[in-house]
Motif scaffolding. Structure first.
Motif, PDB file in Angstrom:
ATOM      1  N   PHE A 112      44.514  42.760  26.617  1.00 18.32           N
ATOM      2  CA  PHE A 112      44.467  42.851  28.066  1.00 18.32           C
ATOM      3  C   PHE A 112      42.309  42.944  27.592  1.00 18.32           C
ATOM      4  CE2 PHE A 112      44.224  45.719  32.165  1.00 18.32           C
ATOM      5  CZ  PHE A 112      44.628  44.857  32.117  1.00 18.32           C
ATOM      6  N   PHE A 113      42.350  44.028  26.723  1.00 19.82           N
ATOM      7  CA  PHE A 113      40.606  43.680  27.220  1.00 19.82           C
ATOM      8  C   PHE A 113      40.063  42.883  25.759  1.00 19.82           C
ATOM      9  CE2 PHE A 113      41.906  48.836  26.897  1.00 19.82           C
ATOM     10  CZ  PHE A 113      41.339  48.337  28.300  1.00 19.82           C
ATOM     11  N   GLU A 114      40.914  42.237  25.441  1.00 18.60           N
ATOM     12  CA  GLU A 114      40.230  41.423  25.197  1.00 18.60           C
ATOM     13  C   GLU A 114      40.024  39.789  26.483  1.00 18.60           C
ATOM     14  OE1 GLU A 114      38.285  40.100  22.912  1.00 18.60           O
ATOM     15  OE2 GLU A 114      38.261  37.851  23.311  1.00 18.60           O
ATOM     16  N   LEU A 122      39.671  40.902  29.184  1.00 15.48           N
ATOM     17  CA  LEU A 122      38.552  41.582  30.272  1.00 15.48           C
ATOM     18  C   LEU A 122      37.647  40.914  29.970  1.00 15.48           C
ATOM     19  CD1 LEU A 122      40.503  45.080  31.378  1.00 15.48           C
ATOM     20  CD2 LEU A 122      39.836  43.008  32.479  1.00 15.48           C
ATOM     21  N   ARG A 123      37.163  41.578  28.992  1.00 14.52           N
ATOM     22  CA  ARG A 123      35.687  41.228  27.894  1.00 14.52           C
ATOM     23  C   ARG A 123      35.233  40.069  28.459  1.00 14.52           C
ATOM     24  NH1 ARG A 123      33.287  39.421  24.380  1.00 14.52           N
ATOM     25  NH2 ARG A 123      34.545  37.908  23.138  1.00 14.52           N
ATOM     26  N   ILE A 172      35.987  37.767  30.882  1.00 14.48           N
ATOM     27  CA  ILE A 172      36.305  37.652  32.821  1.00 14.48           C
ATOM     28  C   ILE A 172      34.827  38.460  33.235  1.00 14.48           C
ATOM     29  CG2 ILE A 172      37.391  39.063  34.755  1.00 14.48           C
ATOM     30  CD1 ILE A 172      39.798  38.781  33.606  1.00 14.48           C
ATOM     31  N   GLN A 173      34.700  39.908  32.561  1.00 18.78           N
ATOM     32  CA  GLN A 173      32.607  40.261  32.931  1.00 18.78           C
ATOM     33  C   GLN A 173      31.847  38.917  32.950  1.00 18.78           C
ATOM     34  OE1 GLN A 173      32.341  43.535  30.854  1.00 18.78           O
ATOM     35  NE2 GLN A 173      32.889  45.063  32.447  1.00 18.78           N
ATOM     36  N   ARG A 231      32.950  36.188  34.710  1.00 22.17           N
ATOM     37  CA  ARG A 231      32.598  36.799  36.537  1.00 22.17           C
ATOM     38  C   ARG A 231      30.666  36.463  37.338  1.00 22.17           C
ATOM     39  NH1 ARG A 231      35.417  41.748  38.893  1.00 22.17           N
ATOM     40  NH2 ARG A 231      37.480  40.823  39.076  1.00 22.17           N
ATOM     41  N   LEU A 288      29.956  34.128  39.668  1.00 23.55           N
ATOM     42  CA  LEU A 288      29.546  34.662  40.881  1.00 23.55           C
ATOM     43  C   LEU A 288      27.765  34.558  41.292  1.00 23.55           C
ATOM     44  CD1 LEU A 288      31.114  38.062  42.152  1.00 23.55           C
ATOM     45  CD2 LEU A 288      31.693  35.270  41.543  1.00 23.55           C
ATOM     46  N   LEU A 311      34.112  29.061  38.473  1.00 25.95           N
ATOM     47  CA  LEU A 311      35.365  29.855  39.335  1.00 25.95           C
ATOM     48  C   LEU A 311      36.723  29.547  39.180  1.00 25.95           C
ATOM     49  CD1 LEU A 311      33.607  29.695  43.254  1.00 25.95           C
ATOM     50  CD2 LEU A 311      33.847  31.238  41.093  1.00 25.95           C
ATOM     51  N   LEU A 354      37.763  31.795  35.321  1.00 24.40           N
ATOM     52  CA  LEU A 354      37.733  32.658  35.954  1.00 24.40           C
ATOM     53  C   LEU A 354      38.813  32.571  36.620  1.00 24.40           C
ATOM     54  CD1 LEU A 354      36.256  35.662  36.604  1.00 24.40           C
ATOM     55  CD2 LEU A 354      35.495  34.749  38.326  1.00 24.40           C
ATOM     56  N   ALA A 355      39.482  32.352  37.624  1.00 20.04           N
ATOM     57  CA  ALA A 355      40.647  31.825  37.755  1.00 20.04           C
ATOM     58  C   ALA A 355      41.933  32.283  36.799  1.00 20.04           C
ATOM     59  CB  ALA A 355      40.882  30.986  38.912  1.00 20.04           C
ATOM     60  N   GLU A 377      41.322  35.893  35.221  1.00 20.06           N
ATOM     61  CA  GLU A 377      42.327  36.890  35.745  1.00 20.06           C
ATOM     62  C   GLU A 377      43.578  36.314  36.139  1.00 20.06           C
ATOM     63  OE1 GLU A 377      40.289  37.431  39.724  1.00 20.06           O
ATOM     64  OE2 GLU A 377      38.781  38.003  38.933  1.00 20.06           O
ATOM     65  N   ALA A 378      44.084  35.271  36.022  1.00 16.57           N
ATOM     66  CA  ALA A 378      45.425  34.992  36.542  1.00 16.57           C
ATOM     67  C   ALA A 378      46.092  35.417  35.000  1.00 16.57           C
ATOM     68  CB  ALA A 378      45.824  33.575  36.595  1.00 16.57           C
ATOM     69  N   ALA A 381      44.864  37.928  32.925  1.00 14.69           N
ATOM     70  CA  ALA A 381      44.556  39.741  33.009  1.00 14.69           C
ATOM     71  C   ALA A 381      46.196  40.279  34.170  1.00 14.69           C
ATOM     72  CB  ALA A 381      43.401  39.971  33.303  1.00 14.69           C
TER      73      ALA A 381
END
Lengths: 112, 127, 212
Positions: free
Chosen positions: C42-44, C46-47, C49-50, C53, C57, C144, C147-148, C151-152, C154
Motif C-alpha cells: 500500500f505504501f509503495e 502511495l509513494r 501516486i504522490q 499525481r 496535475l 492521467l 495515475l488512474a 489509484e485503482a 491503492a
C-alpha cells in the motif's frame, strides 16, 4: 483487451481530452443527465477509463459514491481538477489510509 | 468464525503459480506469464526480466525460477522472510547488497526494497 | 467467556480444543504477516501516486493554459469544431495483475502524442495554438492514465487490508481468548476431578485397610 477513454466535465476539459484522443465526452449541465451518462459509461464494456472532474463528482454527491462502490474493477474512474484546478479539501485516499492503517503509521511515515 | 479463518488461510496462496518458469523461458516468450492456482494469469514486466538477466550469467538463466518467492513464515519472526533456491537468493542478494549462501533471510525493509525493485517477478508465499 | 463455548470436561475435548487454539493462532500469525505485506504494498503504491499525481496535475494545468490560449486565438467555436473532427480513437490495453490475491489493473498505453496529420482535424483549421493545446492534453492524458491505474490499485489494496485487519482483530480479541478460556476451564475441571478421584481412592484404601 483494448479499451477507450471517456470524459465528463466542463467544456474545457471535454474539449481538451477530445483533442487528445478521448472517444466519449459529456459536457456536464444537469445532474440527472450527467448521472445517466455516467451510468451508461460505467456499463459499457468498451470503456476502460472515465475521467471526471472533481466538481462534477461533488455535484453528483451521494449517487456518485454509490456508483463507485457498486462498480466493477473496470472502467477505472479518475477524478481530475477542472480548468480552475479545483480539488476538494478532503483527499479521499488520505481518508482511506487513516481508516485502514491508522493515524500513527501515517504520522511516522510522513516524519521520515 | 473458524470456518472463515480456514477459508482465508486457504486463500492466502491462491495467487501463486501452478508451475514456475525459468528466466530463459520468460525471456523468450512474447507474453511472459504464469498461470496461477486460481486460474488467472500473472504477467512479468519485460524490463524486470531484462534487469534480472543482467544480474546472472547466462548459464544460470535456466535455473532461476520465476516468480521469485518471498516466503513469509511466522516462525522466522514477524516481518522476516526467506528466499530459497541458490540463483534466486543470489539475485535477491545482489539487489539488496547482501551475501547469500544457498538461501537468503531478509527483514521487512529489505522485503519492501525487493518488492519495489521487482514488483512482477517476486511474489509473497505464506508458509 | 468460557460459558459461551459449551464444552464437556473430557481429555478428548481438551485435545480437540488445543488443536483449535493452534489453528486459530497460526491463522492469526499468517494473517498478520499478510496484513504487514499489504501495508508495505500500500505504501509503495502511495509513494508512486504522490509522484505521478504531481506530474499529471502539473501537466494538466499546463494543457488548460494552452487550450485557453487556443480559444482566444482561434475562437472557442472553431476549437470545439476541431475537437469534433479529431480522431478520437485512443486505445488503452488493460489487463489485470495480482498482488496477494487482489486484482489490480495494469494499463498500457501506446504513444498518445501524435502529429497534426494523425490528429485528423482539417488542415485549414490548424494553427500552432491548436497543435500546442492538443499536444499538451495528449501528454496530460498519458500521465492521467498512469495515475488512474495507481489509484485503482491503492483502493483495491486498501479494501483487502481492511478486511484482513477485521479478521486479525476478530481472532486476536474474540476467538483466541474464548478458546483459551474454554481450555483453561477444562483443565481446571480435569484437575479438580483428578483431585476428587485421588481423595476418593485414598478413602477407599483407608476403608479397605480398616476392614483388613
Amino acid at each position: 483487451m483494448s479499451y477507450r477513454v471517456a470524459v465528463i466535465g466542463d467544456l474545457d476539459t471535454t474539449t481538451g481530452m477530445a483533442l487528445a484522443g478521448a472517444t466519449y465526452a459529456h459536457v456536464h449541465a444537469t445532474k440527472d443527465e450527467t448521472l445517466a451518462k455516467l451510468k451508461e459509461f460505467l456499463a459499457s464494456d468498451e470503456i476502460g477509463l472515465i475521467l471526471l472532474t472533481h466538481r462534477v463528482a461533488e455535484e453528483l454527491g451521494f449517487e456518485f459514491r454509490q456508483a463507485m462502490r457498486a462498480k466493477r474493477l473496470l472502467p477505472l474512474v479518475l477524478r481530475i481538477p477542472d480548468k480552475t484546478g479545483y480539488t476538494p479539501k478532503v483527499d479521499e485516499l488520505r481518508e482511506v489510509i487513516r481508516r485502514t492503517v491508522g493515524a500513527e503509521i501515517m504520522v511516522k511515515k510522513e516524519g521520515e | 468464525m473458524e470456518r472463515i479463518i480456514k477459508l482465508e488461510l486457504g486463500r492466502l496462496n491462491v495467487h501463486l503459480p501452478e508451475r514456475r518458469i525459468s528466466l530463459r523461458e520468460a525471456l523468450s516468450s512474447p507474453k511472459p506469464s504464469v498461470r496461477t492456482r486460481d486460474g488467472s494469469t500473472h504477467f512479468f514486466k519485460r524490463e524486470e526480466l531484462e534487469s534480472l538477466s543482467k544480474l546472472l550469467p547466462e548459464t544460470d538463466w535456466d535455473k532461476l525460477q520465476l516468480p521469485i518467492l518471498i516466503a513469509l513464515d511466522p516462525k522466522l519472526g514477524r516481518g522476516a522472510a526467506r528466499i530459497s533456491g541458490e540463483p534466486e537468493a543470489r539475485v535477491a542478494g545482489k539487489i539488496l547488497n547482501k551475501r547469500a549462501a544457498g538461501e537468503l533471510l531478509i527483514y521487512r525493509p529489505e522485503v519492501a526494497a525487493l518488492r519495489r525493485e521487482l514488483p512482477t517477478t517476486t511474489q509473497y508465499l505464506f508458509m | 467467556m468460557a460459558a459461551a463455548l459449551a464444552v464437556s470436561p473430557t481429555r478428548m475435548e481438551l485435545m480437540k480444543l488445543r488443536k483449535r487454539v493452534g489453528l486459530a493462532q497460526r491463522g492469526h500469525d499468517l494473517l498478520k504477516e499478510k496484513m504487514d505485506a499489504l501495508v508495505m504494498e500500500f505504501f509503495e503504491v502511495l509513494r508512486r501516486i504522490q509522484d505521478s499525481r504531481a506530474k499529471a496535475l502539473e501537466q494538466l494545468s499546463k494543457a488548460h493554459r494552452a487550450l485557453s490560449n487556443c480559444f482566444a486565438v482561434m475562437g472557442t467555436l472553431e476549437t470545439m469544431q476541431a475537437a469534433r473532427e479529431t480522431k478520437r480513437e485512443l486505445q488503452l490495453e488493460i489487463s489485470t495483475r495480482f498482488i496477494m490475491g487482489i486484482t489490480v489493473p495494469a494499463v498500457e498505453v501506446g504513444e498518445v502524442e501524435r502529429n497534426a496529420v494523425a490528429r485528423g482535424y482539417s488542415l485549414h483549421m490548424t494553427s500552432s495554438e491548436l497543435d500546442e493545446a492538443s499536444r499538451e492534453f495528449e501528454r496530460a492524458l498519458k500521465l492521467l492514465v498512469e495515475l488512474a491505474e495507481l489509484e485503482a490499485s491503492a483502493f483495491a489494496i486498501a479494501k483487502e487490508l481492511e478486511k484482513t485487519k477485521r479478521r486479525v482483530n476478530a481472532l486476536e480479541y474474540i476467538l483466541i481468548p474464548r478458546l483459551r478460556g474454554a481450555l483453561k476451564f477444562i483443565m481446571m475441571r480435569l484437575d479438580e476431578m483428578e483431585r476428587e478421584n485421588f481423595t476418593r481412592l485414598k478413602r477407599i484404601k483407608a476403608i479397605l485397610e480398616e476392614r483388613g
